[in-house]
Design an enzyme around this catalytic site. Structure first.
Site, PDB file in Angstrom:
ATOM      1  N   LYS A 130      -7.581   7.412   9.546  1.00  0.00           N
ATOM      2  CA  LYS A 130      -9.051   7.408   9.637  1.00  0.00           C
ATOM      3  C   LYS A 130      -9.479   7.945  10.985  1.00  0.00           C
ATOM      4  O   LYS A 130      -9.006   7.480  12.024  1.00  0.00           O
ATOM      5  CB  LYS A 130      -9.587   5.993   9.464  1.00  0.00           C
ATOM      6  CG  LYS A 130      -9.770   5.634   8.020  1.00  0.00           C
ATOM      7  CD  LYS A 130     -10.633   4.406   7.855  1.00  0.00           C
ATOM      8  CE  LYS A 130     -10.544   3.925   6.419  1.00  0.00           C
ATOM      9  NZ  LYS A 130     -11.163   2.609   6.251  1.00  0.00           N
ATOM     10  N   ARG A 140      -4.761   0.225  -7.180  1.00  0.00           N
ATOM     11  CA  ARG A 140      -3.589   0.878  -6.570  1.00  0.00           C
ATOM     12  C   ARG A 140      -3.012   1.953  -7.479  1.00  0.00           C
ATOM     13  O   ARG A 140      -2.343   2.871  -7.025  1.00  0.00           O
ATOM     14  CB  ARG A 140      -2.483  -0.152  -6.309  1.00  0.00           C
ATOM     15  CG  ARG A 140      -2.838  -1.206  -5.275  1.00  0.00           C
ATOM     16  CD  ARG A 140      -1.587  -1.967  -4.883  1.00  0.00           C
ATOM     17  NE  ARG A 140      -1.851  -3.236  -4.229  1.00  0.00           N
ATOM     18  CZ  ARG A 140      -2.102  -3.394  -2.931  1.00  0.00           C
ATOM     19  NH1 ARG A 140      -2.145  -2.336  -2.144  1.00  0.00           N
ATOM     20  NH2 ARG A 140      -2.311  -4.577  -2.415  1.00  0.00           N
ATOM     21  N   PHE A 171     -14.197   3.418   3.188  1.00  0.00           N
ATOM     22  CA  PHE A 171     -13.194   2.564   2.537  1.00  0.00           C
ATOM     23  C   PHE A 171     -12.662   3.265   1.295  1.00  0.00           C
ATOM     24  O   PHE A 171     -13.424   3.601   0.390  1.00  0.00           O
ATOM     25  CB  PHE A 171     -13.789   1.200   2.179  1.00  0.00           C
ATOM     26  CG  PHE A 171     -12.727   0.241   1.730  1.00  0.00           C
ATOM     27  CD1 PHE A 171     -11.956  -0.440   2.678  1.00  0.00           C
ATOM     28  CD2 PHE A 171     -12.465   0.052   0.384  1.00  0.00           C
ATOM     29  CE1 PHE A 171     -10.937  -1.296   2.271  1.00  0.00           C
ATOM     30  CE2 PHE A 171     -11.452  -0.809  -0.032  1.00  0.00           C
ATOM     31  CZ  PHE A 171     -10.687  -1.486   0.921  1.00  0.00           C
ATOM     32  N   VAL A 172     -11.349   3.492   1.275  1.00  0.00           N
ATOM     33  CA  VAL A 172     -10.762   4.239   0.166  1.00  0.00           C
ATOM     34  C   VAL A 172      -9.794   3.383  -0.647  1.00  0.00           C
ATOM     35  O   VAL A 172      -9.216   2.419  -0.140  1.00  0.00           O
ATOM     36  CB  VAL A 172     -10.033   5.507   0.670  1.00  0.00           C
ATOM     37  CG1 VAL A 172     -11.022   6.532   1.198  1.00  0.00           C
ATOM     38  CG2 VAL A 172      -8.985   5.176   1.729  1.00  0.00           C
ATOM     39  N   ASP A 202      -5.636  -0.588  -2.215  1.00  0.00           N
ATOM     40  CA  ASP A 202      -6.334  -1.502  -3.115  1.00  0.00           C
ATOM     41  C   ASP A 202      -7.702  -1.910  -2.598  1.00  0.00           C
ATOM     42  O   ASP A 202      -8.019  -1.780  -1.410  1.00  0.00           O
ATOM     43  CB  ASP A 202      -5.510  -2.788  -3.295  1.00  0.00           C
ATOM     44  CG  ASP A 202      -5.557  -3.673  -2.038  1.00  0.00           C
ATOM     45  OD1 ASP A 202      -5.231  -3.159  -0.951  1.00  0.00           O
ATOM     46  OD2 ASP A 202      -5.960  -4.848  -2.147  1.00  0.00           O
ATOM     47  N   ASP A 246      -5.655   2.828  10.452  1.00  0.00           N
ATOM     48  CA  ASP A 246      -7.089   2.602  10.663  1.00  0.00           C
ATOM     49  C   ASP A 246      -7.279   2.293  12.150  1.00  0.00           C
ATOM     50  O   ASP A 246      -7.452   3.198  12.962  1.00  0.00           O
ATOM     51  CB  ASP A 246      -7.530   1.470   9.738  1.00  0.00           C
ATOM     52  CG  ASP A 246      -9.009   1.174   9.797  1.00  0.00           C
ATOM     53  OD1 ASP A 246      -9.761   1.986  10.350  1.00  0.00           O
ATOM     54  OD2 ASP A 246      -9.429   0.109   9.291  1.00  0.00           O
ATOM     55  N   GLY A 288       0.783  -1.246   0.000  1.00  0.00           N
ATOM     56  CA  GLY A 288       0.000   0.000   0.000  1.00  0.00           C
ATOM     57  C   GLY A 288       0.806   1.283   0.000  1.00  0.00           C
ATOM     58  O   GLY A 288       0.341   2.312  -0.492  1.00  0.00           O
ATOM     59  N   ASP A 347       0.407   3.199   4.273  1.00  0.00           N
ATOM     60  CA  ASP A 347      -0.607   3.936   3.518  1.00  0.00           C
ATOM     61  C   ASP A 347      -1.661   4.543   4.433  1.00  0.00           C
ATOM     62  O   ASP A 347      -2.009   5.712   4.297  1.00  0.00           O
ATOM     63  CB  ASP A 347      -1.258   3.026   2.451  1.00  0.00           C
ATOM     64  CG  ASP A 347      -1.760   1.692   3.006  1.00  0.00           C
ATOM     65  OD1 ASP A 347      -1.659   1.445   4.227  1.00  0.00           O
ATOM     66  OD2 ASP A 347      -2.251   0.865   2.207  1.00  0.00           O
TER      67      ASP A 347
HETATM   68  P1  5GP Z   1      -4.915  -1.098  10.859  1.00  0.00           P
HETATM   69  O1  5GP Z   1      -3.999  -2.194  11.317  1.00  0.00           O
HETATM   70  O2  5GP Z   1      -4.434   0.297  11.213  1.00  0.00           O
HETATM   71  O3  5GP Z   1      -6.331  -1.320  11.273  1.00  0.00           O
HETATM   72  O4  5GP Z   1      -5.027  -1.208   9.313  1.00  0.00           O
HETATM   73  C1  5GP Z   1      -4.069  -0.782   8.474  1.00  0.00           C
HETATM   74  C2  5GP Z   1      -4.151  -1.556   7.177  1.00  0.00           C
HETATM   75  O5  5GP Z   1      -5.513  -1.897   6.809  1.00  0.00           O
HETATM   76  C3  5GP Z   1      -3.615  -0.688   6.082  1.00  0.00           C
HETATM   77  O6  5GP Z   1      -2.232  -0.915   5.878  1.00  0.00           O
HETATM   78  C4  5GP Z   1      -4.448  -1.114   4.879  1.00  0.00           C
HETATM   79  O7  5GP Z   1      -3.807  -2.193   4.247  1.00  0.00           O
HETATM   80  C5  5GP Z   1      -5.755  -1.621   5.448  1.00  0.00           C
HETATM   81  N1  5GP Z   1      -6.848  -0.613   5.355  1.00  0.00           N
HETATM   82  C6  5GP Z   1      -7.464   0.019   6.372  1.00  0.00           C
HETATM   83  N2  5GP Z   1      -8.395   0.877   5.922  1.00  0.00           N
HETATM   84  C7  5GP Z   1      -8.366   0.790   4.569  1.00  0.00           C
HETATM   85  C8  5GP Z   1      -9.106   1.457   3.503  1.00  0.00           C
HETATM   86  O8  5GP Z   1      -9.976   2.320   3.687  1.00  0.00           O
HETATM   87  N3  5GP Z   1      -8.790   1.095   2.235  1.00  0.00           N
HETATM   88  C9  5GP Z   1      -7.828   0.172   1.950  1.00  0.00           C
HETATM   89  N4  5GP Z   1      -7.610  -0.100   0.670  1.00  0.00           N
HETATM   90  N5  5GP Z   1      -7.111  -0.474   2.916  1.00  0.00           N
HETATM   91  C10 5GP Z   1      -7.383  -0.156   4.211  1.00  0.00           C
HETATM   92 MG    MG Z   2      -1.444  -2.200   4.258  1.00  0.00          MG
END
Ligand code: 5GP
Ligand code: MG
Length: 176
Positions: A124, A158, A145-146, A152, A96, A38, A93
């Site tokens: 986010k 991507r 969700f982006v 992706d 979340d 990402g 990237d």
């Molecule tokens: P976290 O561990 O912070 O919950 O999630 C991070 C990972 O979840 C990011 O590296 C990404 O791969 C994926 N992710 C979280 N939200 C999104 C989103 O809105 N779109 C996409 N494409 N991936 C996301």
């Molecule tokens: Mg990721």
């Protein structure tokens, strides 16, 4: 799909992130550890705006959601450089829940870097499940969700030069 961040907005945000890094690290050498896949596009744009000596290290983090491995993160270090005694930036990237960043940071700390900070393109709002914040954030976005600019949906999109929100109707179309 609805465009959330245009190409020119993205460039402005990345220029500002690069300026913050130049201000904070001056000419100190940096090792950028990019979480694949990402952060690929962000990595390419960001490093060209940095003027200190830069090394690039790649790491892969994939989470197995569901089943017995629910939420468990698999970290592959096949393309990691030696970071002992180095100032490092962990690049992703999107932040979340924050779990990826926390787990990858813990894993990297065992390699004894001099310092490790985190930088993300997107954060986010209101989703964090951890008590750390990314050190550098280009944009805060609502909880949608982006895709695009490296992010992706089922390994597609991507390559979009902008960041767009996938709406429910888009998800249905991709499935059909
Ligand atoms: P976290 O561990 O912070 O919950 O999630 C991070 C990972 O979840 C990011 O590296 C990404 O791969 C994926 N992710 C979280 N939200 C999104 C989103 O809105 N779109 C996409 N494409 N991936 C996301
Ligand atoms: Mg990721």
């Amino acid at each position: 799909m609805r465009i959330l961040l245009s190409e020119s907005q993205l460039q402005t945000g990345i220029q500002s992130m690069a300026a913050d890094l130049r201000r904070d690290y001056q000419k100190r050498p940096l090792t950028i550890i990019a979480i694949m896949t990402g952060s690929l596009v962000l990595l390419a744009d960001l490093i060209r705006l940095l003027d200190m000596p830069v090394r690039i290290s790649l790491i892969q983090a994939s989470s197995y959601r569901g089943g017995t491995h629910s939420g468990e993160l698999h970290i592959s270090q096949a393309m990691m450089l030696d970071i002992e005694g180095r100032d490092c930036i962990l690049l992703d990237d999107i932040f979340d829940t924050g779990k990826t960043l926390v787990e990858v940071t813990a894993c990297l700390e065992r390699l004894r870097p001099a310092s490790i900070k985190s930088a993300v393109l997107l954060r986010k709002e209101g989703q964090s499940r951890v008590d750390v914040e990314p050190d550098y954030v280009a944009f805060s976005i609502p909880n949608e969700f982006v895709v695009g600019y490296g992010l992706d949906y089922q390994d597609h999109y991507r390559n979009l030069p902008y960041v767009a929100v996938m709406e429910d109707s888009d998800l249905e179309e991709s499935e059909s």
